[in-house]
Design a protein around this motif. Structure first.
Motif, short mmCIF file in Angstrom:
data_model
loop_
_atom_site.label_atom_id
_atom_site.label_comp_id
_atom_site.label_asym_id
_atom_site.label_seq_id
_atom_site.Cartn_x
_atom_site.Cartn_y
_atom_site.Cartn_z
N TYR A 85 0.96 -1.20 0.00
CA TYR A 85 0.15 -0.07 -0.30
C TYR A 85 0.75 1.36 -0.06
O TYR A 85 2.15 1.08 0.47
CB TYR A 85 -0.84 0.07 1.31
CG TYR A 85 -2.18 -0.95 1.02
CD1 TYR A 85 -3.37 -0.51 0.69
CD2 TYR A 85 -1.70 -2.34 1.19
CE1 TYR A 85 -4.40 -1.37 0.74
CE2 TYR A 85 -2.88 -3.32 1.07
CZ TYR A 85 -4.06 -2.86 0.74
OH TYR A 85 -5.15 -3.56 0.42
N ARG A 126 -2.66 -12.34 1.65
CA ARG A 126 -4.02 -12.21 1.60
C ARG A 126 -4.23 -12.51 0.23
O ARG A 126 -3.43 -11.83 -0.73
CB ARG A 126 -4.42 -10.81 2.21
CG ARG A 126 -4.07 -10.56 3.61
CD ARG A 126 -5.34 -9.51 3.95
NE ARG A 126 -6.48 -10.23 3.76
CZ ARG A 126 -7.45 -9.39 3.48
NH1 ARG A 126 -7.63 -8.18 3.46
NH2 ARG A 126 -8.70 -10.02 3.54
N HIS A 146 -7.45 -8.36 -3.61
CA HIS A 146 -8.59 -7.78 -3.47
C HIS A 146 -8.45 -6.09 -3.60
O HIS A 146 -7.13 -5.52 -3.57
CB HIS A 146 -9.00 -7.92 -1.95
CG HIS A 146 -8.24 -7.63 -1.05
ND1 HIS A 146 -7.15 -8.35 -0.58
CD2 HIS A 146 -8.20 -6.33 -0.31
CE1 HIS A 146 -6.42 -7.54 0.38
NE2 HIS A 146 -7.16 -6.54 0.75
N HIS A 178 -10.22 -2.99 -1.70
CA HIS A 178 -11.09 -2.25 -0.67
C HIS A 178 -12.13 -1.27 -1.06
O HIS A 178 -11.77 -0.31 -1.72
CB HIS A 178 -10.53 -1.78 0.62
CG HIS A 178 -9.34 -2.91 1.30
ND1 HIS A 178 -9.58 -3.01 2.38
CD2 HIS A 178 -8.20 -2.99 0.84
CE1 HIS A 178 -8.57 -3.77 2.87
NE2 HIS A 178 -7.74 -3.88 1.97
FE LIG Z 1 -6.05 -5.09 1.78
#
Ligand SMILES: [Fe+2]
Length: 287
Positions: A156, A212, A215, A217
């Motif tokens: 991120y 993870r 995806h 969000h």
């Molecule tokens: Fe995430």
């Protein structure tokens, strides 16, 4: 009774916390004491193990900063975040299911519909579009849609602020009069949760991977409706069955449609591979 011993100490502590004037404080305090004492009776830790537990929580706190929330990671990886989410979001039929918030949200910059939020991220172009409706199917204009995701390496923007101080891969949109929103970005990827701290050490001690599945969000807000916090997962991802934070729900898995060149859905001429993700969301009244 003056003496506390192994047999009576739980009742002694419960007796003290029952004096709480706030009934909710009393309920929570009693449950905390009952379950914590039961945990200790079951585990029978050595003193060294108990000290290690205290040190683990201390390191978890020290790991936290404005951009790193190790306690959220701990809650997520122990399945507690998803349990709290499930208890608080027993959504009615027709409403989009929720999943965890995660540690990487900050209020995003606002963009007009159709804007590109990829910033300094690079990767395959991804066009995201959708419509926000109420559970009766009526489109909701002027709903706020916050979108955030990782880059193509799984980081991120908040994790690379030292290299890139600007936000990337996050933006706020408002639905138009038909309840729709649309944006360009780049496709994220599966990623490991930050595993260079105590939570990473816990995962490895437990024989778990930190990944993870891919995806994006979404957080959707409209006056008079419950805030929806969810993800849309990429169909086919190898980690869908073993998400490190237990966030996957079948209803939230979608195919990220692959394309080569041609005209994109907003009329843009594309060259090379790109993807599109269309997702409609249904939100419930707040009352
Ligand atoms: Fe995430």
């Amino acid at each position: 009774m003056h003496e506390s011993n192994e047999d009576n100490i739980t009742e002694a502590v419960l007796g003290r916390v029952r004096g709480a004037s706030d009934p909710r404080v009393r309920t929570i305090s009693e449950a905390l004491v009952r379950h914590l004492h039961a945990f200790i009776r079951e585990v029978e830790p050595t003193e060294a193990e108990w000290e290690a537990g205290i040190r683990f929580l201390t390191r978890t706190g020290h790991m936290c900063s404005a951009t790193r929330q190790e306690f959220i990671l701990l809650s997520d990886t122990l399945g507690v975040s998803m349990l709290v989410d499930a208890i608080n979001h027993r959504v009615s039929a027709g409403a989009t299911e929720t999943t965890i918030f995660g540690p990487f949200y900050v209020p995003p910059p606002e963009f007009p519909n159709g804007a590109d939020i990829s910033g300094h991220f690079s990767g395959s172009p991804l066009y995201i579009s959708g419509t926000i409706r109420n559970v009766d199917g009526a489109p909701l204009a002027a709903a706020i849609v916050d979108v955030w995701h990782s880059d193509a390496e799984g980081f991120y923007d908040l994790q690379k602020l030292d290299q890139h101080p600007d936000h990337a891969g996050r933006g706020r949109f408002r639905t138009d009069t038909s309840g729709s929103f649309r944006l360009w970005t780049v496709r994220p990827t599966a990623y490991p949760i930050p595993n260079d701290g105590p939570v990473g050490q816990m995962l490895s001690a437990q024989g778990r991977h930190p990944y993870r599945p891919e995806h994006v969000h979404f957080m959707i807000q409209a006056p008079g409706y419950r805030k929806l916090v969810t993800h849309i997962f990429a169909a086919g991802d190898p980690y869908l069955d073993s998400d490190a934070v237990f966030g996957v729900k079948d209803s939230l898995i979608r195919t990220y449609q692959g394309h080569i060149g041609g005209l994109a859905l907003d009329g843009r001429t594309m060259s090379g591979p790109w993807f599109s993700l269309h997702q409609d969301f249904s939100i419930e009244p707040s009352a």
